[in-house]
Structures are given as C-alpha cells and as structure tokens.
Scaffold this motif. Structure first.
Motif, short mmCIF file in Angstrom:
data_model
loop_
_atom_site.label_atom_id
_atom_site.label_comp_id
_atom_site.label_asym_id
_atom_site.label_seq_id
_atom_site.Cartn_x
_atom_site.Cartn_y
_atom_site.Cartn_z
N TYR A 53 12.73 27.95 -14.24
CA TYR A 53 11.66 27.06 -14.66
C TYR A 53 10.42 27.91 -14.88
N LYS A 54 9.84 27.83 -16.06
CA LYS A 54 8.69 28.66 -16.41
C LYS A 54 7.46 27.77 -16.61
N THR A 55 6.42 28.06 -15.83
CA THR A 55 5.18 27.28 -15.93
C THR A 55 4.30 27.84 -17.04
N ALA A 60 7.46 31.66 -12.28
CA ALA A 60 8.88 31.33 -12.48
C ALA A 60 9.46 30.80 -11.17
N GLN A 61 10.21 29.75 -11.27
CA GLN A 61 10.91 29.13 -10.13
C GLN A 61 12.39 29.12 -10.50
N TYR A 62 13.25 29.61 -9.60
CA TYR A 62 14.67 29.74 -9.92
C TYR A 62 15.52 28.77 -9.12
N GLU A 63 16.51 28.22 -9.81
CA GLU A 63 17.54 27.40 -9.17
C GLU A 63 18.90 27.87 -9.68
N ASP A 127 5.85 21.74 -16.51
CA ASP A 127 4.42 21.60 -16.25
C ASP A 127 4.20 21.41 -14.74
N ALA A 128 2.95 21.29 -14.34
CA ALA A 128 2.60 21.25 -12.92
C ALA A 128 3.25 20.05 -12.21
#
Length: 141
Positions: A53-55, A60-63, A127-128
């Motif tokens: 997930y790219k803001t 970056a947030q990974y799953e 997004d946020a």
C-alpha cells in the motif's frame, strides 16, 4: 556466524538478484533458507499475494495474503538482539525468529524482500483514511 553478518550477506545476495541467473540466485538463497521456506516465499510472489500500500506522502505498508490469514510485514525493524531485520505478525515469525532463533525470517518477510527486489509487489495507492482502516484491521487480528 552472527545473525548481523548473515543479514549483511543476505543483503548482498538480494542486490545481485537481478544480475544473476535464476539458478545462481536460488542456489545462493538456499544457503540462508530451507527449501520449504524459500519455495513458500516464491509461491506467495507467484500468487501475487504481496501487497504494498503506497501513500501519497511515500510511506509503504506491506501485507502478505497467507493461506490462512493476512499478515503485516514491517521491513527495516531491527530486534533488540539484532537477529531480525523485519517484523511479521505471523505465528511462525514469533516462534522461529524471535523465540527459538532457528530462522532469519519467515516466508512472508522473505516474500516481501524478494518481491520488492524483483518488482513483483502488487502496488495499491492508498489515502490516509484507507490506511487508517488497514491498520485498524491489522491491529484487530
């Protein structure tokens, strides 16, 4: 060999991943990981289960979509003992990496590292508000 030294060597192998042939890369990775862990990570990449997930502000947030659950991976986090360079929310990570210290990482962390290097992460802009929902979902696991 200390875990810190192993991580330095692994980083070198990962940097060479795109220049080596596939067979050379796999042989080098077999030095660090059991066959089942390596194949499990490659399977996750093949099934397009690594999501980044790219803001808009560059975070970056990974799953990783596992076979039984979705796990969050936090690359770049060092454990107090220096035996890990990332954190995963899966039970295998807690046991094999943190408690028994028998592995450098779980298949989810390896999948993230390999997918990033091979540019095989599924990128999803977020997004946020959506990021807050993802984090809330991850925390309720």
């Amino acid at each position: 060999m200390s875990p810190a030294t192993m991580h330095i060597l692994l980083d070198t192998v990962l940097k060479d991943l795109s220049t080596d042939t596939l067979d050379e890369s796999l042989e080098k990775l077999r030095f660090f990981f059991p066959e089942t862990l390596l194949l499990g990570a490659l399977d996750l990449i093949d099934r397009e289960s690594v999501i980044m997930y790219k803001t808009p502000w560059g975070r970056a947030q990974y799953e990783v979509l596992g076979s039984t659950a979705t796990y969050t991976v936090f690359p770049g986090l060092l454990s107090p003992k220096g035996n890990a360079s990332a954190y995963c929310t899966c039970p295998a990570y807690a046991y094999s990496v943190l408690l028994s210290e028998t592995q450098l990482m779980c298949k989810h962390v390896l999948a993230i590292m390999l997918a990033r290097r091979l540019e095989r992460c599924i990128e999803q802009p977020i997004d946020a508000d959506e990021l807050a929902s993802v984090i809330a979902r991850q925390c309720s696991l």
